[in-house]
Design an enzyme around this catalytic site. Structure first.
Site, PDB file in Angstrom:
ATOM      1  N   ASP A   1      -6.726  -4.548  -0.785  1.00  0.00           N
ATOM      2  CA  ASP A   1      -7.517  -3.327  -1.001  1.00  0.00           C
ATOM      3  C   ASP A   1      -6.764  -2.353  -1.908  1.00  0.00           C
ATOM      4  OD1 ASP A   1      -5.905  -3.436   1.238  1.00  0.00           O
ATOM      5  OD2 ASP A   1      -7.020  -1.957   2.380  1.00  0.00           O
TER       6      ASP A   1
ATOM      7  N   ASP B   1     -12.671 -13.734  -6.205  1.00  0.00           N
ATOM      8  CA  ASP B   1     -14.047 -13.603  -6.677  1.00  0.00           C
ATOM      9  C   ASP B   1     -14.345 -12.131  -6.943  1.00  0.00           C
ATOM     10  OD1 ASP B   1     -16.595 -14.228  -7.362  1.00  0.00           O
ATOM     11  OD2 ASP B   1     -17.234 -14.907  -5.395  1.00  0.00           O
TER      12      ASP B   1
END
Ligand code: NAP
Length: 442
Positions: free
Chosen positions: A308, A332
């Site tokens: 993150d 992805d």
């Protein structure tokens, strides 16, 4: 000699060979290509024209690709199963559904000829076979997804300094939550798993994290695949003279999977590349934390970041990152974000690979509403072809395509997707006109 059901390999050209990791590329290699669905035919045909022109220009006729068409998606279905209706197809086993869109011939040809490139393929109707792209990666064991991201001058981008972004994402391709081991909510499999977790693993029956109504997706991650991925990233950094490899993970929460991914990554780095790498801790001890000193000493910094935080890092401090190694789902997400930072998927190249196969592909989908209109941007598949040429050792041809694409975009001769973002907007040109301009600029 490989036997094919329907394919006829070109009479001219020679096979690329791979022995013990050594690739030998003849001057007239046979390269497989898949046209793709939707906009696939438009972008694949101009890609081949641009590549042929660049190879001719770079090697003055000494080298030439012999293209070998193989099939996936709707064209495969029409050729291999012309009489099977959608209803009949849905009733087939997952394996037969797969074969309808991804015939064994195609897999055999890629294994035999080692290099391939494809346009996008539509996700088929059946439920048993989720995606041709995922299928190709899994059946061919293409464990590494390569997504370089850099800014092409002239492409409008949403960040202040898109030129600061020059990164290469290595995404694990075969496992993680994408392994396809899933149980739908309410299904017998979901009930079995939930029951097992409650009885054997003592998950409380009243847990709000595991309800009777939950669907389940399993996230397996192995040392084999993780190490393979990080090894590829470090080897790439060595080969391409990059200086920082960052292992990205969410190991603070998913300790048994992503935490291990980080540990396995460091294991590979230390066990197999000891003389070449420094960790962040070693950087502080030996080089006073100064990465430039470590680079001057011929070292590659291997560090890690929580995923993150990484989304923020690539926006705020892009200069600090070069090669990023990460699990499937993280890769992805992050590769698409990075593509957006430099202006979108229209110019985002990609490839899937293992030690024996290099499979380049357009990273976007079939864009059905643009199909047949000769208006779509072929940039992604053209730049993916550059990755393929580089892998073949034909870097000169790749460089002149990359420069010609930049020159064409800088001259504001662009397809609709870029034209509408320019200020003031310019009149767009067609897919074929755009590729003609690239060829002129080679
Ligand atoms: P998509 O085909 O990528 O298209 C979504 C939108 O992205 C397009 O409408 C267009 O936006 C823009 N776009 C895509 N390619 C572009 C290009 N080359 N140049 C300019 N703009 C481009 O995504 P989707 O509509 O979600 O998926 C359609 C089908 O493709 C599905 O069947 C999906 O499964 C499949 N798919 C295949 C692959 C693959 O083969 N690798 C990857 C993703 C999806 P605007 O119309 O706003 O300009």
């Amino acid at each position: 000699m490989t036997e094919y059901e329907k394919l006829v390999p070109p009479k001219r050209g020679k096979k690329i060979t791979v022995k013990n990791g050594k690739w030998t590329v003849p001057d007239n290699p046979i390269v497989c290509w898949i046209e793709g669905d939707g906009i696939g035919p438009e972008i694949s045909s101009v890609m081949r024209k641009v590549v042929d022109a660049a190879v001719e220009k770079a090697y003055k006729g000494k080298r030439k690709i012999e293209w070998f068409e193989i099939y996936a998606g709707n064209k495969a279905r029409a050729l291999y199963n012309p009489k099977v209706t959608d209803e009949q197809l849905k009733a087939l086993s997952p394996q037969d559904q797969r074969k309808a869109y991804l015939p064994d011939d195609t897999l055999k040809a890629v294994r035999e000829y080692h290099v391939a490139i494809k346009g996008p393929c539509e996700t088929p109707v059946g439920k048993g076979f989720s995606s041709i792209n995922v299928g190709l990666r899994q059946f061919l064991s293409l464990g590494v997804c390569l997504r370089p991201v850099w800014h092409i001058k002239g492409v409008p981008a949403p960040v202040n300094d898109p030129d600061a972004i020059d990164m290469v994402v290595f995404r694990e391709n075969l496992e993680d939550i994408y392994a396809g081991i899933e149980a739908y909510p309410g299904s017998e499999q979901a009930k079995q798993i939930i029951n097992f977790l409650r009885t054997e693993w003592k998950v409380p029956v009243d847990s709000e994290s595991l309800r009777d109504s939950s669907g389940i997706s399993i996230k397996p991650m192995s040392p084999e695949n993780s190490k393979n991925l990080v090894r590829s990233a470090i080897e790439y950094a060595i080969k391409m003279k990059r200086h920082v490899v960052t292992i990205c993970h969410k190991g603070n929460i998913m300790k048994a999977t992503e935490g291990q991914f980080m540990n396995w990554g460091y294991e590979v780095a230390k066990e197999e590349f000891r003389n070449v790498i420094v960790t962040e801790e070693e950087l502080n001890q030996k080089y006073g934390g100064d990465v430039k000193k470590a680079i001057a000493d011929g070292k590659i910094l291997v560090n890690d970041r929580i995923q993150d935080a990484m989304f923020q890092q690539v926006l705020l401090r892009p200069m600090e990152y070069e090669v990023l190694a990460m699990p499937n789902l993280n890769g992805d997400y992050l590769s698409d974000q990075l593509a957006a930072q430099v202006g979108g998927l229209g110019f985002a190249p990609g490839a899937n690979l293992n030690d024996n196969i290099f499979f380049a592909e357009a990273t976007h989908g079939t864009a059905p509403k643009h199909a047949g209109k000769n208006e779509i941007n072929p940039g992604s598949i053209i730049l993916s072809a550059c990755l393929m040429l580089e892998h073949m050792g034909w870097g000169e041809a790749s460089s002149i395509i990359r420069s010609a694409v930049s020159k064409t975009v800088e001259s504001k001769k662009v397809t609709y997707d870029i034209a509408r973002q320019l200020t003031p907007p310019v009149e767009p040109i067609s897919t074929t006109k755009f590729s003609d301009e690239i060829i002129k600029n080679l």
